[in-house]
Design a protein around this motif. Structure first.
Motif, PDB file in Angstrom:
ATOM      1  N   TYR A  36      23.194 -17.822  -5.262  1.00 37.68           N
ATOM      2  CA  TYR A  36      21.891 -18.481  -5.327  1.00 37.68           C
ATOM      3  C   TYR A  36      21.201 -18.450  -3.967  1.00 37.68           C
ATOM      4  CZ  TYR A  36      18.228 -21.536  -6.953  1.00 37.68           C
ATOM      5  OH  TYR A  36      16.999 -22.032  -7.299  1.00 37.68           O
ATOM      6  N   LEU A  37      21.984 -18.604  -2.906  1.00 38.86           N
ATOM      7  CA  LEU A  37      21.425 -18.502  -1.560  1.00 38.86           C
ATOM      8  C   LEU A  37      20.890 -17.099  -1.319  1.00 38.86           C
ATOM      9  CD1 LEU A  37      20.933 -19.817   1.193  1.00 38.86           C
ATOM     10  CD2 LEU A  37      23.220 -19.052   1.854  1.00 38.86           C
ATOM     11  N   LEU A  38      21.653 -16.089  -1.732  1.00 35.42           N
ATOM     12  CA  LEU A  38      21.202 -14.703  -1.601  1.00 35.42           C
ATOM     13  C   LEU A  38      19.943 -14.454  -2.418  1.00 35.42           C
ATOM     14  CD1 LEU A  38      21.715 -11.861  -0.482  1.00 35.42           C
ATOM     15  CD2 LEU A  38      23.160 -11.449  -2.477  1.00 35.42           C
ATOM     16  N   PHE A  39      19.901 -14.991  -3.633  1.00 38.23           N
ATOM     17  CA  PHE A  39      18.721 -14.871  -4.487  1.00 38.23           C
ATOM     18  C   PHE A  39      17.501 -15.488  -3.802  1.00 38.23           C
ATOM     19  CE2 PHE A  39      16.064 -17.172  -7.585  1.00 38.23           C
ATOM     20  CZ  PHE A  39      15.502 -16.095  -8.243  1.00 38.23           C
ATOM     21  N   SER A  40      17.679 -16.672  -3.220  1.00 41.86           N
ATOM     22  CA  SER A  40      16.579 -17.340  -2.523  1.00 41.86           C
ATOM     23  C   SER A  40      16.105 -16.535  -1.325  1.00 41.86           C
ATOM     24  CB  SER A  40      17.015 -18.730  -2.063  1.00 41.86           C
ATOM     25  OG  SER A  40      17.397 -19.511  -3.164  1.00 41.86           O
ATOM     26  N   LEU A  41      17.036 -15.964  -0.584  1.00 45.38           N
ATOM     27  CA  LEU A  41      16.666 -15.138   0.566  1.00 45.38           C
ATOM     28  C   LEU A  41      15.911 -13.883   0.143  1.00 45.38           C
ATOM     29  CD1 LEU A  41      19.851 -15.442   2.798  1.00 45.38           C
ATOM     30  CD2 LEU A  41      17.593 -16.444   3.199  1.00 45.38           C
ATOM     31  N   ILE A  46      10.829 -10.865  -0.326  1.00 45.51           N
ATOM     32  CA  ILE A  46       9.805 -10.256  -1.185  1.00 45.51           C
ATOM     33  C   ILE A  46       8.439 -10.885  -0.896  1.00 45.51           C
ATOM     34  CG2 ILE A  46       8.975 -10.093  -3.568  1.00 45.51           C
ATOM     35  CD1 ILE A  46      11.901  -9.716  -4.411  1.00 45.51           C
ATOM     36  N   TYR A  47       8.399 -12.205  -0.816  1.00 47.34           N
ATOM     37  CA  TYR A  47       7.128 -12.874  -0.552  1.00 47.34           C
ATOM     38  C   TYR A  47       6.547 -12.458   0.791  1.00 47.34           C
ATOM     39  CZ  TYR A  47       7.855 -15.941  -4.569  1.00 47.34           C
ATOM     40  OH  TYR A  47       8.034 -16.434  -5.830  1.00 47.34           O
ATOM     41  N   PHE A  48       7.390 -12.426   1.820  1.00 53.87           N
ATOM     42  CA  PHE A  48       6.885 -12.036   3.142  1.00 53.87           C
ATOM     43  C   PHE A  48       6.525 -10.560   3.205  1.00 53.87           C
ATOM     44  CE2 PHE A  48       8.827 -15.987   4.863  1.00 53.87           C
ATOM     45  CZ  PHE A  48       7.662 -16.497   5.403  1.00 53.87           C
ATOM     46  N   ALA A  49       7.255  -9.721   2.469  1.00 50.67           N
ATOM     47  CA  ALA A  49       6.935  -8.295   2.450  1.00 50.67           C
ATOM     48  C   ALA A  49       5.576  -8.051   1.812  1.00 50.67           C
ATOM     49  CB  ALA A  49       8.016  -7.520   1.701  1.00 50.67           C
ATOM     50  N   ILE A  50       5.210  -8.891   0.884  1.00 53.67           N
ATOM     51  CA  ILE A  50       3.905  -8.750   0.245  1.00 53.67           C
ATOM     52  C   ILE A  50       2.814  -9.415   1.091  1.00 53.67           C
ATOM     53  CG2 ILE A  50       2.538  -9.442  -1.765  1.00 53.67           C
ATOM     54  CD1 ILE A  50       5.115  -9.109  -3.430  1.00 53.67           C
ATOM     55  N   LEU A  51       3.111 -10.588   1.621  1.00 54.06           N
ATOM     56  CA  LEU A  51       2.084 -11.338   2.338  1.00 54.06           C
ATOM     57  C   LEU A  51       1.774 -10.811   3.732  1.00 54.06           C
ATOM     58  CD1 LEU A  51       2.801 -15.058   1.468  1.00 54.06           C
ATOM     59  CD2 LEU A  51       0.875 -13.666   0.787  1.00 54.06           C
ATOM     60  N   THR A  52       2.771 -10.317   4.451  1.00 55.50           N
ATOM     61  CA  THR A  52       2.566  -9.906   5.838  1.00 55.50           C
ATOM     62  C   THR A  52       1.498  -8.819   5.988  1.00 55.50           C
ATOM     63  OG1 THR A  52       4.817 -10.555   6.360  1.00 55.50           O
ATOM     64  CG2 THR A  52       3.713  -9.108   7.925  1.00 55.50           C
ATOM     65  N   PRO A  53       1.575  -7.720   5.233  1.00 60.42           N
ATOM     66  CA  PRO A  53       0.507  -6.718   5.395  1.00 60.42           C
ATOM     67  C   PRO A  53      -0.874  -7.242   5.001  1.00 60.42           C
ATOM     68  CG  PRO A  53       2.299  -5.837   4.054  1.00 60.42           C
ATOM     69  CD  PRO A  53       2.594  -7.266   4.312  1.00 60.42           C
ATOM     70  N   PHE A  79       1.845 -14.428  -7.513  1.00 60.03           N
ATOM     71  CA  PHE A  79       3.049 -15.196  -7.196  1.00 60.03           C
ATOM     72  C   PHE A  79       3.391 -16.194  -8.301  1.00 60.03           C
ATOM     73  CE2 PHE A  79       2.509 -14.413  -2.430  1.00 60.03           C
ATOM     74  CZ  PHE A  79       3.436 -13.377  -2.457  1.00 60.03           C
ATOM     75  N   ALA A  80       2.388 -16.772  -8.936  1.00 56.55           N
ATOM     76  CA  ALA A  80       2.638 -17.711 -10.023  1.00 56.55           C
ATOM     77  C   ALA A  80       3.283 -17.008 -11.209  1.00 56.55           C
ATOM     78  CB  ALA A  80       1.333 -18.381 -10.444  1.00 56.55           C
ATOM     79  N   VAL A  81       2.769 -15.839 -11.572  1.00 58.09           N
ATOM     80  CA  VAL A  81       3.339 -15.078 -12.684  1.00 58.09           C
ATOM     81  C   VAL A  81       4.754 -14.625 -12.345  1.00 58.09           C
ATOM     82  CG1 VAL A  81       3.111 -12.950 -14.035  1.00 58.09           C
ATOM     83  CG2 VAL A  81       1.106 -14.372 -13.601  1.00 58.09           C
ATOM     84  N   PHE A  82       4.957 -14.191 -11.120  1.00 56.99           N
ATOM     85  CA  PHE A  82       6.286 -13.758 -10.679  1.00 56.99           C
ATOM     86  C   PHE A  82       7.270 -14.934 -10.719  1.00 56.99           C
ATOM     87  CE2 PHE A  82       9.293 -12.408  -7.256  1.00 56.99           C
ATOM     88  CZ  PHE A  82       9.800 -11.299  -7.923  1.00 56.99           C
TER      89      PHE A  82
END
Length: 154
Positions: A36-41, A46-53, A79-82
């Motif tokens: 679960y920790l790995l899943f959260s990481l 994923i969120y930062f990979a999308i948001l950073t650019p 993000f809500a749908v994801f």
């Protein structure tokens, strides 16, 4: 991380045993906590990979406030749908021994066609949440278990 798995585990066992539950049912192997920790990481990456650019692009260019608002709205909807598609992951993680990326795939497939129904169901608790706020938060003592059990049964 521990509570994030204990709550779904409790409600799964509560549902399976029709309300009869003991603390022995709530044992979760340490490996599942690590998964679960790995899943959260992975989600954070994923969120930062999308948001950073996107943030970098918005900071480097001079775009209007209207366009910035539209981009923010589109990203928020994505993000809500994801997030809705990944709702069953804690339950699947408790019940099965699937790998992390299998959990992503199975969860997304399970919620295919049901994300909107789940969203509307969760939205139906908004009125009760507002009423709970008027009770200075005391109403959440009843609302949270109700919402959690409904989500588990979904």
């Amino acid at each position: 991380v521990g509570i994030s798995l204990l709550v779904p585990k409790f409600y799964l066992e509560f549902t399976k045993n029709e309300g009869n539950i003991s603390l022995n049912y709530l044992k979760i192997p340490f490996k599942k906590y690590l998964n679960y920790l790995l899943f959260s990481l992975i989600l954070v990456v994923i969120y930062f990979a999308i948001l950073t650019p996107i943030i970098f692009f918005m900071l480097m260019s001079e775009i209007s406030l209207v366009l910035l608002s539209i981009i923010t709205l589109v990203i928020s909807i994505f993000f809500a749908v994801f997030s809705l598609a990944l709702m069953p992951v804690p339950y699947l993680m408790i019940e099965t021994d699937m790998k992390i990326f299998e959990l992503f795939k199975v969860s997304i497939n399970m919620m295919n066609g049901y994300k909107w129904k789940y969203f509307i169901m969760m939205l139906s608790f908004l009125g009760l949440a507002i009423l709970s706020i008027f009770t200075f938060g005391i109403g959440f003592l009843w609302l949270y278990p109700y919402v959690s059990l409904t989500s588990t049964n979904f």
